[in-house]
Design a protein around this motif. Structure first.
Motif, short mmCIF file in Angstrom:
data_model
loop_
_atom_site.label_atom_id
_atom_site.label_comp_id
_atom_site.label_asym_id
_atom_site.label_seq_id
_atom_site.Cartn_x
_atom_site.Cartn_y
_atom_site.Cartn_z
N UNK A 171 48.67 58.89 49.38
CA UNK A 171 49.57 60.01 49.69
C UNK A 171 50.98 59.49 49.91
N UNK A 172 51.99 60.25 49.50
CA UNK A 172 53.37 59.79 49.72
C UNK A 172 53.84 59.94 51.15
N UNK A 173 53.16 60.74 51.98
CA UNK A 173 53.57 60.92 53.37
C UNK A 173 52.37 60.78 54.30
N UNK A 174 52.65 60.40 55.55
CA UNK A 174 51.60 60.28 56.55
C UNK A 174 50.99 61.64 56.89
N UNK A 175 51.83 62.68 56.91
CA UNK A 175 51.33 64.01 57.27
C UNK A 175 50.27 64.48 56.28
N UNK A 176 50.48 64.21 55.00
CA UNK A 176 49.50 64.61 53.99
C UNK A 176 48.16 63.91 54.21
N UNK A 177 48.20 62.64 54.55
CA UNK A 177 46.96 61.89 54.78
C UNK A 177 46.19 62.49 55.95
N UNK A 178 46.87 62.82 57.03
CA UNK A 178 46.19 63.40 58.20
C UNK A 178 45.61 64.77 57.85
N UNK A 179 46.35 65.54 57.05
CA UNK A 179 45.87 66.86 56.65
C UNK A 179 44.59 66.73 55.82
N UNK B 66 38.94 57.41 56.88
CA UNK B 66 39.80 56.77 57.89
C UNK B 66 41.20 56.59 57.30
N UNK B 67 42.18 56.79 58.15
CA UNK B 67 43.58 56.63 57.74
C UNK B 67 44.01 55.20 58.03
N UNK C 242 36.05 56.27 52.68
CA UNK C 242 37.23 56.93 52.10
C UNK C 242 38.44 56.43 52.89
N UNK C 243 39.26 55.63 52.28
CA UNK C 243 40.45 55.09 52.94
C UNK C 243 41.66 55.90 52.47
N UNK C 244 42.34 56.52 53.42
CA UNK C 244 43.53 57.33 53.12
C UNK C 244 44.77 56.52 53.50
N UNK C 245 45.62 56.24 52.55
CA UNK C 245 46.77 55.39 52.80
C UNK C 245 47.94 55.85 51.94
N UNK C 246 48.98 55.03 51.86
CA UNK C 246 50.17 55.36 51.07
C UNK C 246 50.51 54.18 50.17
N UNK C 247 51.34 54.38 49.17
CA UNK C 247 51.63 53.27 48.24
C UNK C 247 52.24 52.05 48.92
N UNK C 248 53.04 52.26 49.95
CA UNK C 248 53.67 51.14 50.64
C UNK C 248 52.63 50.24 51.29
N UNK C 249 51.66 50.85 51.99
CA UNK C 249 50.63 50.05 52.64
C UNK C 249 49.72 49.39 51.62
N UNK D 101 59.74 66.88 53.84
CA UNK D 101 58.47 66.39 54.41
C UNK D 101 57.36 67.42 54.27
N UNK D 102 57.69 68.71 54.33
CA UNK D 102 56.68 69.76 54.22
C UNK D 102 56.72 70.45 52.86
N UNK D 103 57.48 69.89 51.92
CA UNK D 103 57.46 70.43 50.55
C UNK D 103 56.09 70.26 49.95
N UNK D 104 55.44 69.16 50.31
CA UNK D 104 54.19 68.79 49.66
C UNK D 104 53.03 69.59 50.23
N UNK D 105 51.81 69.26 49.78
CA UNK D 105 50.69 70.16 49.99
C UNK D 105 50.03 70.16 51.34
N UNK D 106 50.77 70.09 52.42
CA UNK D 106 50.17 70.15 53.75
C UNK D 106 49.81 71.59 54.08
N UNK D 107 48.63 71.78 54.65
CA UNK D 107 48.20 73.12 55.03
C UNK D 107 48.82 73.47 56.37
#
Length: 815
Positions: free
Chosen positions: A133-141, A158-159, A178-185, A381-387
């Motif tokens: 995910x590109x943002x942390x918020x998306x991963x948590x969602x 797990x994040x 299932x590992x949820x992370x971002x490209x940087x990590x 930050x909230x443009x993306x698909x966060x519910x």
């Protein structure tokens, strides 16, 4: 809705929902929270256009019977008896091969990859999945969405990101499937340490890349290399994971997916089966305050008034701003507007932007999903698909950079069946261009996402990272591309790599297991010259160049970030006002030897603009053609810039305060460019020298201003130079170049669509009502010559002459 007088179907609607453009009158007399607001806008002319989308019915199908029984049971527990048709299509496609899903906002794209992932995990207890995910918020969602299936015995998400406590990271590596992370990590924390993640890579079945349209330009070019490194490491552990991508609607989804992943034959799921709300779209232009200068009321002030009115009338709204500072200012203005009449509502307005602590971010997201907030003002930050629950209105303040992003933001409106999607224009050239052409704006096809994973500087950085992860060998062409060895030789000459003879044993830098295809290497390999180094830590995924300057806040000692070395002289020179995450800082010192800029917080009411001298040298011609009466070329150039001074300007009216000289050495970088040569004799007959310079300069500005309409980029990603005589072409020439070292494909796209670029530039200037040029047409906020000289009329004449040449019959060669 029946088509009739005043209505016409829109063009290019991929979703199958019909979009209608309305006369500027109140056609629909049902009362919504925004009805009175829109009536007032019609009366005073601020509402320049309206459109309606939908409503559209859902296309429902039964979940695929082939799904694992536990997955089907989990859907039943959530009372999900049917899927949208595209969700079922995506499941079947995911079973066959790599897939990209590009249905609309709030269409349930997460289900498209969650179902095949859960199916695999339920069938194979050892299988693993990686979600990017590109943002942390998306991963948590998404972690919450996976937990909602109630498959905790089989699915252990797990994040793993920068917020993950160090004491829990080892456990995540051992137990999470299932590992949820971002490209940087993934780039800096997982791939270089793949032995610690051996169980993940040895059982990696699925990789999900969500919001893939974000990965474009420099960032996308880096991420494309990270994904190739990921596939390379997985193959070394004997796995070939299935890659599933989602994206907002863009012009080239399959091309983007294939360029990002390096795979071919990616399948596209684009036919949207979700219901479309009855959404009213409005283009809103703040009123003129000075017609001669083209000045308008602040978009911030206008947006604050609109948001306050929507909240008073009972709407739940989201508002998008470009900068963090703008988010804070607008939030404060809306609260002030509500405190007198509705103080109980003022506390239900909140900003959401980068820079919060993890705890603050989680708390805000919780208030959003629980419906406790009536309006949230946010960056992208909230443009993306966060519910974030049900919203009635989405307000976008100034053009967000691409039509694709705008539509993604607008898609937030109408979660309760009816909605308002509003665009509040600023005074920028593109904003006013769209206000003069609202139909063109609303019908305009979305842009193509551009990236170039083989951009030389970026590619070589990742080649070095890949060598650190395991020796480079002949079989790596499958992942890194057929030309990787030429770049490896460049790194060899630079002393970054060394060649290791075949069958050399006992080399500690070989971390990869001897899986099929790698064991017993029979040819020489490339390995790091310094095996103890950690090259990934030196590569920022947001920068094209490995050379950078650190930016340090001297008041706190905090490292704020870094800027590319090629941009440091113009962005963090001594005296510059530097914006970081919406906060202003003044540069106290630019230390060229230590490569750092020392800054301190800044509160005054002015900003700075550098004055630069730019020279271009054509290094290599790659393509050329005759068009519009000019010789158009594309190739590699060397750009040399010298920052001579900086101008201070007042924030309130942009008036110049003073010009401060600087003494800085020149900087150079290689990049890609288009350039076109004009007939000197024809121009000199109609234009004196000063008018010629101003005409070329204004034309260059207009073309750069509209280039984001055909390529997903920002005008700050592009540079330009215009001259009445270039020593290599021997003629008046305009250059437009990628502003990042090595280039990322922007000017290549402009070369291919040059005629369209000129048409848009001509319309931008000719239709602006100002007298002699303004920020809405030919003035640029990034001009190195401080917008001097500029000739609006000359640029119009020049572009009209070029476009007229296109209409004239071609003269056969040799006559």
């Amino acid at each position: 809705m029946v088509e009739g007088a005043g209505f016409r179907p829109a063009l290019g609607d991929r979703r199958g929902h019909r979009l209608y453009y309305l006369k500027p009158v109140a056609q629909d007399r049902r009362t919504d929270p925004w009805s009175a607001l829109l009536d007032a806008g019609r009366e005073d002319g601020r509402l320049v256009r309206e459109a309606r989308e939908g409503p559209g019915r859902a296309t429902l199908v039964k979940p695929p019977a082939e799904l694992h029984p536990d997955v089907l049971a989990a859907l039943a527990r959530q009372e999900i008896e049917h899927l949208y048709s595209h969700q079922a299509d995506a499941v079947h496609s995911a079973w066959k091969g790599p897939t990209i899903i590009t249905t609309g906002t709030a269409s349930g794209k997460s289900m498209c990859f969650n179902l095949p992932t859960l199916d695999v995990l339920c069938r194979d207890a050892r299988a693993r999945a990686l979600y990017l995910y590109p943002t942390k918020a998306l991963a948590h969602d998404q972690a919450r969405a996976l937990a909602a299936f109630g498959l905790s015995k089989r699915v252990r998400p797990a994040i793993y990101d920068g917020d993950t406590p160090r004491e829990t990271r080892a456990q995540i590596r051992r137990t999470a499937n299932v590992v949820l992370t971002n490209p940087d990590m993934l780039h800096v924390g997982i791939l270089p340490n793949h032995p610690a993640w051996a169980d993940l890579f040895a059982n990696l079945a699925i990789v999900v890349i969500d919001e893939a349209h974000v990965y474009r330009g420099v960032f996308g070019s880096h991420v494309a290399n990270v994904l190739r490194r990921l596939r390379r490491i997985a193959a070394a552990y004997g796995t070939e994971p299935r890659l599933l991508l989602t994206s907002a609607t863009i012009a080239n989804p399959v091309e983007l997916a294939e360029r990002l992943t390096g795979l071919e034959n990616v399948q596209l799921i684009a036919q949207d089966g979700s219901p479309a709300p009855d959404r009213r779209m409005s283009v809103w232009n703040p009123p003129l305050t000075d017609e001669a200068l083209g000045a308008r009321r602040s978009a911030l002030a206008e947006a604050a008034e609109l948001l306050a009115e929507l909240v008073r009338e009972g709407a739940r709204a989201i508002c998008f701003m470009k900068s963090r500072k703008g988010v804070e200012v607008l939030s404060r203005l809306v609260k002030q507007a509500l405190e007198d009449s509705h103080p109980e509502l003022a506390d239900r307005i909140a900003p959401y932007r980068a820079g919060y602590t993890p705890q603050q971010r989680r708390e805000l997201e919780g208030r959003l999903t629980r419906g406790e907030l009536r309006a949230v003002i946010t960056t992208d930050a909230l443009e993306l698909g966060i519910d974030i629950g049900e919203l009635d209105a989405a307000v976008v303040v100034t053009f967000p950079g691409t039509v694709a992003s705008l539509r993604q933001m607008w898609g937030r409106a109408g979660r309760r069946g009816r909605g308002l999607a509003m665009y509040v224009a600023g005074e920028d050239a593109l904003d006013q261009f769209f206000c003069r052409h609202p139909e063109d704006f609303l019908e305009r096809p979305v842009e193509a996402a551009i990236l170039d994973h083989e951009s030389p500087l970026i590619f070589r950085q990742h080649l070095l990272c890949a060598a650190h992860e395991g020796p480079l060998w002949g079989g790596d062409g499958e992942f890194l591309g057929p030309r990787w060895e030429a770049d490896a030789e460049v790194l060899l000459s630079a002393g970054e790599l060394r060649r290791r003879p075949a069958h050399a044993a006992g080399e500690e830098e070989d971390q990869l297991p001897e899986s099929a295809g790698r064991g017993g290497l029979t040819s020489s390999t490339y390995v790091p010259r310094r095996p103890g180094s950690y090259p990934a830590a030196e590569v920022s995924l947001r920068s094209a160049s490995p050379e950078s300057f650190a930016i340090v806040d001297v008041s706190s000692g905090e490292l704020l970030g870094a800027t590319e070395a090629t941009r440091a002289h113009s962005t963090v020179h001594e005296g510059a006002v530097y914006l970081h995450l919406g906060r202003s800082y003044e540069v106290r010192e630019l230390d060229l030897d230590r490569r750092r800029a020392l800054v301190s917080p800044f509160e005054d009411d002015w900003y700075t603009q550098p004055k630069r001298q730019t020279d271009t040298e054509i290094v290599r011609l790659l393509d050329s053609r005759q068009t519009l009466g000019v010789t158009l070329s594309f190739g590699e150039v060397s750009v040399t810039e010298t920052v001579l001074a900086y101008q201070r300007r007042r924030l309130s009216d942009h008036a110049p305060v003073d010009l401060v000289p600087l003494e800085l050495p020149p900087t150079s970088f290689s990049t890609q460019a288009l350039w076109f040569e004009l007939d000197a004799e024809e121009l000199e007959e109609s234009l004196p020298l000063d008018a010629l310079l101003g005409s070329l300069h204004a034309t260059e500005h207009a073309q750069i201003a509209v280039l984001p309409l055909i390529a997903m980029c920002d005008r700050w990603d592009i540079g330009g130079l215009s001259t009445n005589y270039h020593p290599q072409t021997g003629a008046p020439t305009i250059f437009i170049y990628d502003g990042h070292p090595g280039g990322i494909g922007i000017s290549r796209t402009a070369f291919a669509r040059f005629e369209e670029l000129c048409e848009d530039a001509q319309r931008l200037i000719a239709e602006c009502p100002c007298a002699s040029g303004c920020p809405s047409c030919v003035q640029s906020p990034k001009c190195g010559n401080l917008n001097e000289p500029l000739s609006k009329n000359g640029a119009v004449a020049l572009l009209e002459r070029m476009l007229q040449a296109a209409a004239e019959p071609a003269v056969p060669a040799g006559l």
